[in-house]
Design an enzyme around this catalytic site. Structure first.
Site, PDB file in Angstrom:
ATOM      1  N   HIS A   1       0.835  -1.201   0.000  1.00 42.77           N
ATOM      2  CA  HIS A   1       0.000   0.000   0.000  1.00 42.77           C
ATOM      3  C   HIS A   1       0.872   1.254   0.000  1.00 42.77           C
ATOM      4  O   HIS A   1       1.786   1.372   0.810  1.00 42.77           O
ATOM      5  CB  HIS A   1      -0.911   0.000   1.229  1.00 42.77           C
ATOM      6  CG  HIS A   1      -1.910   1.103   1.249  1.00 42.77           C
ATOM      7  ND1 HIS A   1      -1.771   2.216   2.039  1.00 42.77           N
ATOM      8  CD2 HIS A   1      -3.061   1.267   0.548  1.00 42.77           C
ATOM      9  CE1 HIS A   1      -2.808   3.017   1.849  1.00 42.77           C
ATOM     10  NE2 HIS A   1      -3.604   2.467   0.950  1.00 42.77           N
TER      11      HIS A   1
ATOM     12  N   ASP B   1      -7.082  13.789  -7.108  1.00 38.39           N
ATOM     13  CA  ASP B   1      -6.776  12.474  -6.536  1.00 38.39           C
ATOM     14  C   ASP B   1      -8.092  11.861  -6.109  1.00 38.39           C
ATOM     15  O   ASP B   1      -8.748  12.365  -5.195  1.00 38.39           O
ATOM     16  CB  ASP B   1      -5.832  12.613  -5.340  1.00 38.39           C
ATOM     17  CG  ASP B   1      -5.458  11.266  -4.718  1.00 38.39           C
ATOM     18  OD1 ASP B   1      -5.890  10.224  -5.252  1.00 38.39           O
ATOM     19  OD2 ASP B   1      -4.739  11.265  -3.702  1.00 38.39           O
ATOM     20  N   MET B   2      -8.493  10.794  -6.767  1.00 36.18           N
ATOM     21  CA  MET B   2      -9.817  10.245  -6.482  1.00 36.18           C
ATOM     22  C   MET B   2      -9.830   8.734  -6.610  1.00 36.18           C
ATOM     23  O   MET B   2      -9.128   8.151  -7.428  1.00 36.18           O
ATOM     24  CB  MET B   2     -10.856  10.836  -7.433  1.00 36.18           C
ATOM     25  CG  MET B   2     -10.618  10.480  -8.880  1.00 36.18           C
ATOM     26  SD  MET B   2     -11.868  11.199  -9.959  1.00 36.18           S
ATOM     27  CE  MET B   2     -12.070   9.848 -11.134  1.00 36.18           C
ATOM     28  N   ALA B   3     -10.641   8.126  -5.761  1.00 36.59           N
ATOM     29  CA  ALA B   3     -10.925   6.708  -5.910  1.00 36.59           C
ATOM     30  C   ALA B   3     -11.962   6.559  -7.013  1.00 36.59           C
ATOM     31  O   ALA B   3     -12.740   7.477  -7.292  1.00 36.59           O
ATOM     32  CB  ALA B   3     -11.464   6.133  -4.606  1.00 36.59           C
TER      33      ALA B   3
ATOM     34  N   LYS C   1     -19.609   4.624 -15.585  1.00 38.71           N
ATOM     35  CA  LYS C   1     -18.400   5.400 -15.921  1.00 38.71           C
ATOM     36  C   LYS C   1     -17.271   5.113 -14.933  1.00 38.71           C
ATOM     37  O   LYS C   1     -16.132   4.857 -15.326  1.00 38.71           O
ATOM     38  CB  LYS C   1     -18.739   6.888 -15.957  1.00 38.71           C
ATOM     39  CG  LYS C   1     -19.728   7.255 -17.051  1.00 38.71           C
ATOM     40  CD  LYS C   1     -20.044   8.735 -17.062  1.00 38.71           C
ATOM     41  CE  LYS C   1     -21.054   9.066 -18.160  1.00 38.71           C
ATOM     42  NZ  LYS C   1     -21.394  10.503 -18.201  1.00 38.71           N
TER      43      LYS C   1
END
Length: 337
Positions: free
Chosen positions: A119, A177-179, A227
């Site tokens: 991680h 920055d995105m999940a 999406k």
């Protein structure tokens, strides 16, 4: 739940010492601590210092190699592969982005996959590093299966985050920055830690029904329906398959089998704008675009338009002055010896 506020520097020192006590060398411990505190400064606490105890447990159980010696193989003028030797993902990601940036400065673009990793924390840290060097940064990483594919009932994909950092001339860089899930699973863990409910739509229970109790969450949902689902698969292709790593349900779980090495993969890219256009003009246009975005009249219920990453940057400015706030049990663990 009770919280404690402390300076970023104190938090870094506490995290670093806990990792050193668990046999990690000081240099790598400092890098990990820097990435974790970076997340807390931005109020992305799900990826902050609360993760320290988990990392210490993995060190003690042997799934993270405290003496890892990553090896980089430059496979072409703009490509390379980094074997992380099962070390800390934060350190491996930092090295991989450094190599991508070096190639981009020399040849316009640099793309590096990392393998045999773990991680790596908040991807914003690594793309921001590129943006601060006036390069465009891109980062992706896969995670263990916790997200249902669109139309599905059981988990297959990870939260599979993707991040971009774009430099500007005078203004702070654009950071996205995105999940690819509605939220990162760390948000669920944070809610559990703080004893709070979660909004409907973040996750579903074992029957596929939306849950507001974080303890009942069995799987997360992708953002934007099909999406987000499609983008999540792409992240697995770039950071998993392209890195010679596993995908989806074949990825080892973060909070299970703490004695087993995770063998995660990551993807990093750096792009030098000066190889495509006039660099100063590009940077000035980024300044102009972000400023014009901020000037768009706000819709009802909103005070203003923010550029992606701007809210986190404002948090960082404030938290650098006032300190970061963490749950009391996390602070007690960091102080314990």
């Amino acid at each position: 739940m009770a919280t404690t506020t402390l300076s970023a520097q104190e938090a870094k020192e506490l995290v670093k010492q806990k990792l050193v006590d668990a046999r990690l060398n000081e240099k790598d411990a400092e890098t990990v601590a820097d990435v974790l505190v970076h997340a807390d400064l931005r109020n992305v606490n799900s990826h902050g210092v609360l993760r320290t105890e988990h990392y210490v447990n993995r060190l003690k159980m042997g799934s993270i190699n405290p003496e890892a010696k990553p090896v980089f193989n430059e496979t072409g003028p703009v490509t390379g592969v980094l074997d992380g030797d099962d070390g800390f993902g934060h350190v491996i990601a930092d090295i991989a982005m450094d190599h991508a940036m070096d190639m981009a400065k020399r040849n316009g673009v640099g793309m590096v996959t990392a393998m045999n990793s773990s991680h790596c924390g908040a991807l914003s840290y690594f793309v921001q590093k590129a943006a601060e060097e006036k390069l465009i940064g891109i980062a992706m990483t896969h995670t263990d299966s916790i997200v249902v594919p669109f139309g599905g009932k059981s988990s297959f994909l990870g939260t599979n985050p993707i991040a971009y950092g774009v430099p500007a001339k005078e203004k702070k860089p654009f950071i996205l920055d995105m999940a690819t899930s509605n939220v990162a699973f760390g948000k669920i863990l944070q809610a559990r830690e703080e004893g709070k409910e979660i909004p409907e739509g973040w996750g579903v229970d074992e029957h596929g029904v939306p849950a507001t109790d974080p303890h009942q969450v069995a799987s997360l949902s992708t953002f934007g329906g099909p999406k987000g689902y499609g983008l999540s698969v792409i992240v697995d292709v770039f950071s998993g398959l392209l890195a010679g790593a596993a995908f989806g349900p074949h990825i080892s779980r973060m909070y299970e089998n703490l004695d087993q090495k995770r063998k995660l993969g990551h993807y990093f890219c750096a792009i030098n704008p000066s190889f495509f256009t006039d660099r100063d003009a590009f940077l000035e246009q980024m300044d102009a675009m972000m400023e014009e975005l901020r000037q768009v009249p706000p819709a009802p219920g909103f005070d203003r338009v923010y550029v992606p990453g701007e809210i986190e940057q404002l948090h960082e400015e404030r938290n650098l002055k006032n300190g970061i706030t963490i749950a009391e049990p996390v602070y007690e663990f960091l102080k314990s010896r």
